[in-house]
Design a protein around this motif. Structure first.
Motif, PDB file in Angstrom:
ATOM      1  N   ASN A 269       0.624  -0.887  -0.038  1.00 10.71           N
ATOM      2  CA  ASN A 269       0.193  -0.016   0.248  1.00 10.71           C
ATOM      3  C   ASN A 269       0.776   1.136  -0.420  1.00 10.71           C
ATOM      4  N   SER A 270       2.099   1.039  -0.483  1.00  9.67           N
ATOM      5  CA  SER A 270       3.048   2.217  -0.385  1.00  9.67           C
ATOM      6  C   SER A 270       3.375   2.523   1.154  1.00  9.67           C
TER       7      SER A 270
ATOM      8  N   LYS B 279       1.441   2.950   3.684  1.00 11.78           N
ATOM      9  CA  LYS B 279       0.232   3.993   4.282  1.00 11.78           C
ATOM     10  C   LYS B 279       0.487   3.671   5.367  1.00 11.78           C
TER      11      LYS B 279
ATOM     12  N   GLN C 263      -2.177   7.077   6.984  1.00 11.72           N
ATOM     13  CA  GLN C 263      -2.666   8.126   5.593  1.00 11.72           C
ATOM     14  C   GLN C 263      -3.601   7.453   5.100  1.00 11.72           C
ATOM     15  N   LEU C 264      -3.990   6.248   4.650  1.00 12.64           N
ATOM     16  CA  LEU C 264      -5.125   6.035   4.477  1.00 12.64           C
ATOM     17  C   LEU C 264      -6.230   6.441   3.790  1.00 12.64           C
TER      18      LEU C 264
ATOM     19  N   GLU D 139      -6.141   9.785   5.040  1.00 12.86           N
ATOM     20  CA  GLU D 139      -5.826  10.624   4.638  1.00 12.86           C
ATOM     21  C   GLU D 139      -6.013  10.967   3.121  1.00 12.86           C
ATOM     22  N   HIS D 140      -5.425   9.685   2.623  1.00  7.40           N
ATOM     23  CA  HIS D 140      -5.338   9.330   1.240  1.00  7.40           C
ATOM     24  C   HIS D 140      -6.471   9.779   0.388  1.00  7.40           C
ATOM     25  N   VAL D 141      -7.604   8.276   0.851  1.00  6.02           N
ATOM     26  CA  VAL D 141      -8.704   8.226   0.381  1.00  6.02           C
ATOM     27  C   VAL D 141      -9.946  10.177   0.420  1.00  6.02           C
ATOM     28  N   SER D 142      -8.975  10.555   1.645  1.00  6.79           N
ATOM     29  CA  SER D 142     -10.099  11.713   1.640  1.00  6.79           C
ATOM     30  C   SER D 142      -9.412  13.165   0.670  1.00  6.79           C
TER      31      SER D 142
ATOM     32  N   ASP E  34      -6.792  12.927  -1.781  1.00  3.73           N
ATOM     33  CA  ASP E  34      -5.975  12.118  -3.117  1.00  3.73           C
ATOM     34  C   ASP E  34      -6.932  13.136  -4.318  1.00  3.73           C
ATOM     35  N   LYS E  35      -6.751  13.683  -5.113  1.00  5.97           N
ATOM     36  CA  LYS E  35      -7.024  14.548  -6.659  1.00  5.97           C
ATOM     37  C   LYS E  35      -7.748  12.913  -7.174  1.00  5.97           C
TER      38      LYS E  35
ATOM     39  N   VAL F 144      -8.769   9.873  -6.275  1.00  3.97           N
ATOM     40  CA  VAL F 144      -9.638   9.828  -5.601  1.00  3.97           C
ATOM     41  C   VAL F 144     -10.862  10.093  -5.444  1.00  3.97           C
TER      42      VAL F 144
END
Length: 220
Positions: A155-156, A158, A162-163, A165-168, A170-171, A173
């Motif tokens: 998962n890079s 994360k 951080q997961l 934050e990513h789904v919240s 990331d442009k 997503v």
């Protein structure tokens, strides 16, 4: 002498209060413009395996929708359309996920959606996951996909925080819910997706059982 000592102590306390105030203002300022529905994961999760798995199954339905899965293929060619067929012109992933040689993703996918029906959707950083961290959604069972998302090796690197934050934020997503004219949206809203993702993590990040059934897809 005692009076001078008290003044010094009072001065230090005032300085500390000012410093804390500055920090608080900085945090508030940095948060301006971010979506209000993102908060940090609880330090101690409230474990609830039933709620956790239920939330993930709803997350899974979004991740395996064409708007997400088409850029998370099992192979090195992105998918396209509501039936997730191989992308026209057969572009390749490349080492960094942005294409190879002269066939780069950004050649067709501009910073914003192209106007018109079924024209290329856009994003400033359009890409597939890189070759060393493919994050495959296509063909994965709920259990397989949950384990992949939670494993730092896939998962890079994360953390749970951080997961979320990513789904919240990331442009790419977020862009799944504004894919351009003529394309179907994923189930629910982005805000609802983030809420379900957070519930999954905050109630223990439980992995579905091996016999967990994926939701039946509606005919598109």
């Amino acid at each position: 002498m005692m009076s001078n000592l008290f003044k010094k102590i009072a001065s230090k306390k005032s300085g500390a209060r000012i410093a804390l105030a500055i920090i608080a203002i900085s945090i508030f300022t940095a948060s301006v413009g971010r979506e209000v529905y993102f908060t940090k994961v609880s330090v101690v999760p409230k474990k609830d395996s039933v709620a956790s798995v239920k939330a993930f199954m709803q997350v899974y339905e979004v991740l395996t929708h064409p708007r997400c899965m088409n850029c998370h293929p099992a192979g090195d060619i992105p998918l396209q359309g509501e039936d997730s067929h191989l992308h026209a012109m057969l572009p390749k992933r490349g080492v960094d996920g942005k294409g190879v040689y002269a066939m780069k993703c950004s050649n067709c996918h501009q910073p914003t959606n192209s106007p018109g029906l079924h024209t290329p959707p856009g994003n400033p950083n359009w890409h597939l996951p890189p070759a060393d961290m493919k994050m495959i959604f296509q063909g994965k069972s709920p259990r397989e996909l949950a384990k992949q998302l939670l494993d730092p090796a896939t998962n890079s690197h994360k953390t749970h925080e951080q997961l979320i934050e990513h789904v919240s934020f990331d442009k790419l997503v977020v862009g799944g819910w504004s894919p351009g004219e003529g394309r179907e949206l994923p189930p629910g809203t982005h805000k609802e997706f983030v809420a379900k993702f957070k519930t999954w993590i905050e109630t223990g990040a439980y992995v579905p059982s091996a016999d967990a059934k994926a939701p039946i897809k509606k005919n598109r």
